[in-house]
Design a protein around this motif. Sequence first.
Motif, PDB file in Angstrom:
ATOM      1  N   ILE A  24       0.817  -1.071  -0.034  1.00 22.06           N
ATOM      2  CA  ILE A  24       0.015   0.230  -0.029  1.00 22.06           C
ATOM      3  C   ILE A  24       0.937   1.075   0.144  1.00 22.06           C
ATOM      4  O   ILE A  24       2.095   1.480   0.768  1.00 22.06           O
ATOM      5  N   ASP A  25       0.654   2.142  -0.766  1.00 17.57           N
ATOM      6  CA  ASP A  25       1.294   3.229  -0.999  1.00 17.57           C
ATOM      7  C   ASP A  25       1.318   4.226   0.465  1.00 17.57           C
ATOM      8  O   ASP A  25       0.038   4.372   0.955  1.00 17.57           O
ATOM      9  N   SER A  28      -1.103   7.188   0.508  1.00 16.70           N
ATOM     10  CA  SER A  28      -2.522   6.781   0.446  1.00 16.70           C
ATOM     11  C   SER A  28      -3.284   7.163   1.491  1.00 16.70           C
ATOM     12  O   SER A  28      -2.737   7.130   2.584  1.00 16.70           O
ATOM     13  N   TYR A  29      -4.677   7.631   1.448  1.00 18.44           N
ATOM     14  CA  TYR A  29      -5.371   7.509   2.583  1.00 18.44           C
ATOM     15  C   TYR A  29      -5.564   6.242   3.300  1.00 18.44           C
ATOM     16  O   TYR A  29      -5.767   5.946   4.596  1.00 18.44           O
ATOM     17  N   LYS A  30      -5.505   5.036   2.430  1.00 25.29           N
ATOM     18  CA  LYS A  30      -5.606   3.797   3.074  1.00 25.29           C
ATOM     19  C   LYS A  30      -4.575   3.535   3.960  1.00 25.29           C
ATOM     20  O   LYS A  30      -4.892   3.056   4.933  1.00 25.29           O
ATOM     21  N   TRP A  31      -3.515   3.932   3.720  1.00 25.95           N
ATOM     22  CA  TRP A  31      -2.091   3.721   4.268  1.00 25.95           C
ATOM     23  C   TRP A  31      -2.358   4.574   5.822  1.00 25.95           C
ATOM     24  O   TRP A  31      -2.156   3.835   7.091  1.00 25.95           O
TER      25      TRP A  31
END
Length: 99
Positions: A24-25, A28-31
Amino acid sequence: MEKCKVKQGIRIDIKEDRRIFTPIDRASYKWKRYYTTRIAVERVNSRIDGSYSFEKHYIQGKKKMKTRVGIALCVMLAMAVGRIKEKQADKMRSLVKSA
């Protein structure tokens, strides 16, 4: 170069170094969401170790330890619920001040 979508980019396999090249980058918001969850879990672990004296314990046996940790987590949740019921949500995480 042909696998990478970025024009000047170079594709590096994740197996090279997973600490640097994560699936996962990191931008990013996911990270950020995953990392925030991790921080919250670490905060609870730290509180269990320090405030409830599990860092220097004399408990023998996995069953006894699981029971004591379960009780400690129940106490933490009960204190948080008590603070919310007393409309002291800002003191919800405090172990020092009474509700």
